[in-house]
Design an enzyme around this catalytic site. Structure first.
Site, PDB file in Angstrom:
ATOM      1  N   ASP A  65       0.853  -1.202   0.000  1.00 44.35           N
ATOM      2  CA  ASP A  65       0.000   0.000   0.000  1.00 44.35           C
ATOM      3  C   ASP A  65       0.887   1.249   0.000  1.00 44.35           C
ATOM      4  OD1 ASP A  65      -2.146   1.726   0.326  1.00 44.35           O
ATOM      5  OD2 ASP A  65      -2.344   1.338   2.479  1.00 44.35           O
ATOM      6  N   ASP A 102     -11.183   5.131  -0.582  1.00 43.99           N
ATOM      7  CA  ASP A 102      -9.877   5.674  -0.202  1.00 43.99           C
ATOM      8  C   ASP A 102      -9.181   6.158  -1.472  1.00 43.99           C
ATOM      9  OD1 ASP A 102      -7.266   6.005   0.637  1.00 43.99           O
ATOM     10  OD2 ASP A 102      -7.079   4.005   1.527  1.00 43.99           O
ATOM     11  N   ASP A 142      -6.336   7.825  -1.448  1.00 45.64           N
ATOM     12  CA  ASP A 142      -4.920   8.070  -1.100  1.00 45.64           C
ATOM     13  C   ASP A 142      -4.604   9.577  -1.128  1.00 45.64           C
ATOM     14  OD1 ASP A 142      -4.404   5.410  -0.586  1.00 45.64           O
ATOM     15  OD2 ASP A 142      -3.522   4.998  -2.527  1.00 45.64           O
ATOM     16  N   HIS A 146     -11.886   9.777   0.572  1.00 45.47           N
ATOM     17  CA  HIS A 146     -10.969  10.572   1.401  1.00 45.47           C
ATOM     18  C   HIS A 146      -9.635  10.745   0.705  1.00 45.47           C
ATOM     19  CE1 HIS A 146      -8.680   7.124   3.153  1.00 45.47           C
ATOM     20  NE2 HIS A 146      -9.835   6.525   3.355  1.00 45.47           N
ATOM     21  N   GLU A 206      -5.671  12.252   1.516  1.00 42.24           N
ATOM     22  CA  GLU A 206      -4.811  12.434   2.685  1.00 42.24           C
ATOM     23  C   GLU A 206      -3.676  13.416   2.419  1.00 42.24           C
ATOM     24  OE1 GLU A 206      -4.225   8.273   2.602  1.00 42.24           O
ATOM     25  OE2 GLU A 206      -2.085   8.403   2.175  1.00 42.24           O
ATOM     26  N   ARG A 208      -8.214  13.505   5.170  1.00 36.35           N
ATOM     27  CA  ARG A 208      -7.497  12.701   6.175  1.00 36.35           C
ATOM     28  C   ARG A 208      -6.191  13.395   6.519  1.00 36.35           C
ATOM     29  NH1 ARG A 208      -5.374   6.451   5.272  1.00 36.35           N
ATOM     30  NH2 ARG A 208      -3.205   6.852   5.838  1.00 36.35           N
ATOM     31  N   GLU A 253      -6.041  10.312  11.297  1.00 36.94           N
ATOM     32  CA  GLU A 253      -5.459   8.967  11.206  1.00 36.94           C
ATOM     33  C   GLU A 253      -4.602   8.654  12.424  1.00 36.94           C
ATOM     34  OE1 GLU A 253      -5.620   6.104  10.374  1.00 36.94           O
ATOM     35  OE2 GLU A 253      -4.537   5.616   8.540  1.00 36.94           O
ATOM     36  N   ASN A 272     -10.863   5.272  12.155  1.00 40.27           N
ATOM     37  CA  ASN A 272     -10.337   4.090  11.465  1.00 40.27           C
ATOM     38  C   ASN A 272      -9.975   3.032  12.499  1.00 40.27           C
ATOM     39  OD1 ASN A 272      -8.900   2.241   9.944  1.00 40.27           O
ATOM     40  ND2 ASN A 272      -7.204   3.623   9.469  1.00 40.27           N
TER      41      ASN A 272
HETATM   42  C1  LIG Z   1      -7.482   3.050   6.030  1.00 40.27           C
HETATM   43  C2  LIG Z   1      -6.358   2.682   5.148  1.00 40.27           C
HETATM   44  O1  LIG Z   1      -5.889   3.846   4.493  1.00 40.27           O
HETATM   45  C3  LIG Z   1      -6.835   1.756   4.029  1.00 40.27           C
HETATM   46  O2  LIG Z   1      -6.245   1.810   2.936  1.00 40.27           O
HETATM   47  O3  LIG Z   1      -7.722   0.945   4.280  1.00 40.27           O
HETATM   48  C4  LIG Z   1      -5.185   1.965   5.873  1.00 40.27           C
HETATM   49  C5  LIG Z   1      -5.604   0.744   6.645  1.00 40.27           C
HETATM   50  C6  LIG Z   1      -4.458  -0.177   7.067  1.00 40.27           C
HETATM   51  O4  LIG Z   1      -3.434  -0.273   6.365  1.00 40.27           O
HETATM   52  O5  LIG Z   1      -4.609  -0.853   8.080  1.00 40.27           O
HETATM   53  C7  LIG Z   1      -4.467   2.992   6.737  1.00 40.27           C
HETATM   54  O6  LIG Z   1      -3.532   3.650   6.209  1.00 40.27           O
HETATM   55  O7  LIG Z   1      -4.824   3.165   7.906  1.00 40.27           O
HETATM   56 MG   LIG Z   2      -5.354   3.664   2.560  1.00 35.00          MG
END
Ligand SMILES: C[C@](O)(C(=O)O)[C@H](CC(=O)O)C(=O)O
Ligand SMILES: [Mg+2]
Length: 297
Positions: free
Chosen positions: A62, A89, A91, A116, A118, A161, A191, A213
């Site tokens: 991610d 999301d 990003d 959202h 960020e 976010r 976050e 979250n």
């Molecule tokens: C909310 C989040 O952005 C996501 O992509 O679901 C992640 C969740 C995770 O990796 O546990 C996050 O960055 O918190």
């Molecule tokens: Mg995310």
């Protein structure tokens, strides 16, 4: 049958109204359209489409590798099977403020109720990891303004976010939340808050709704819906929960098949064929063409 019937603008308006209710709205993360059907059937308030899940689904970390086209495509497939609003999301918005503007319009076209964006730099990382960097407030404000200006449905929810808690502390995160709300964000996603008190601090700093979250193995205590509601949180997401549950079961199952030479001992842990067909609405298709469901299961 086929897809849900409630048009996106109606779902967006319903989400706006629900956000005014003072009730906590629960948005589990769907890892595919079928899990979104189950979320809907079990009476949740909305569907979350997680960037972490969509990248993991492609066996990618991610870190902002997925493209707008991939996210909009999959989020659209998920959104269209449910009458619930779906929040995705986005990003960092997939580029410069101009790209953020385009992102919003593409996500609107894909039938999402909101997204959202960020304030991390690119390459971004999971908000619950160390070593994050955030862009200056002014740059994030430009992202938000671009998003707000670009939307064609005023009910498309733009959630800002902030990942600043880990970088600038709680008061830095609260200051950013205020600046983002002033720039037009409809909701704030603070976050990696440690506990309910931290959510309350951000809640007090703004007069727009707050999203919590509740991701596992992260920096946030896993708070109950009662605690979150008392802290004034409006939306809770369980972004990766269903994927983690499913993948845990998949791995156990694969190990058992390898060890036992059969899946027979696992059958009572499986979703049955009958339940799957119920979720897929075989009877509904049969009403259209009686040749479809003329067998017994
Ligand atoms: C909310 C989040 O952005 C996501 O992509 O679901 C992640 C969740 C995770 O990796 O546990 C996050 O960055 O918190
Ligand atoms: Mg995310």
């Amino acid at each position: 049958m086929l897809h849900a019937r409630t048009p996106a603008h109606v779902r967006r308006a319903a989400l706006r109204a629900a956000l005014c209710s003072g009730r906590l709205l629960r948005f589990p993360g769907a890892f595919n359209p079928l899990s979104a059907v189950l979320i809907t059937e079990l009476g949740f308030d909305g569907i979350y489409v997680s960037g972490a899940v969509l990248s993991a689904d492609l066996a990618l970390p991610d870190i902002g590798l997925t493209t707008l086209t991939e996210i909009a495509g999959r989020a659209g497939q998920i959104a269209r099977v449910s009458d619930l609003p779906a929040l995705v999301d986005a990003d960092t918005g997939f580029g410069e403020p101009m790209n953020v503007a385009r992102t919003i319009q593409i996500l609107e076209d894909a039938g999402l109720a909101g997204c959202h964006i960020e304030d991390q730099v690119n390459p971004k990382r999971c908000g619950h990891l160390d070593g994050k960097t955030v862009v200056p407030v002014e740059e994030m404000v430009r992202r938000i303004r671009a998003a707000v200006t670009a939307r064609r449905d005023e009910n498309f929810l733009i959630c800002a976010r902030t990942d600043a808690r880990a970088v600038e502390g709680l008061s830095g995160a609260a200051d950013r939340a205020r600046a983002y709300a002033d720039a037009g964000a409809d909701m704030i996603f603070p976050e990696a808050m440690a506990d309910a008190g931290e959510f309350e601090t951000v809640r007090r700093a703004v007069d727009v709704p707050i999203l919590a979250n509740m991701t596992e193995f992260g920096k946030s205590e896993l708070l109950t819906t009662d605690t979150l509601e008392s802290a004034g949180v409006s939306v809770v997401i369980y972004p990766v929960t269903l994927l983690r549950l499913a993948m845990g079961a998949v791995e156990d199952g694969l190990r058992r098949i390898r060890a036992d030479g059969t899946q027979a001992g696992l059958v009572d842990r499986m979703q049955t064929r009958a339940r799957l067909y119920e979720l897929l609405d075989y009877p509904g298709y049969n009403a259209f063409d009686t040749n479809i469901f003329n067998f017994r299961i």
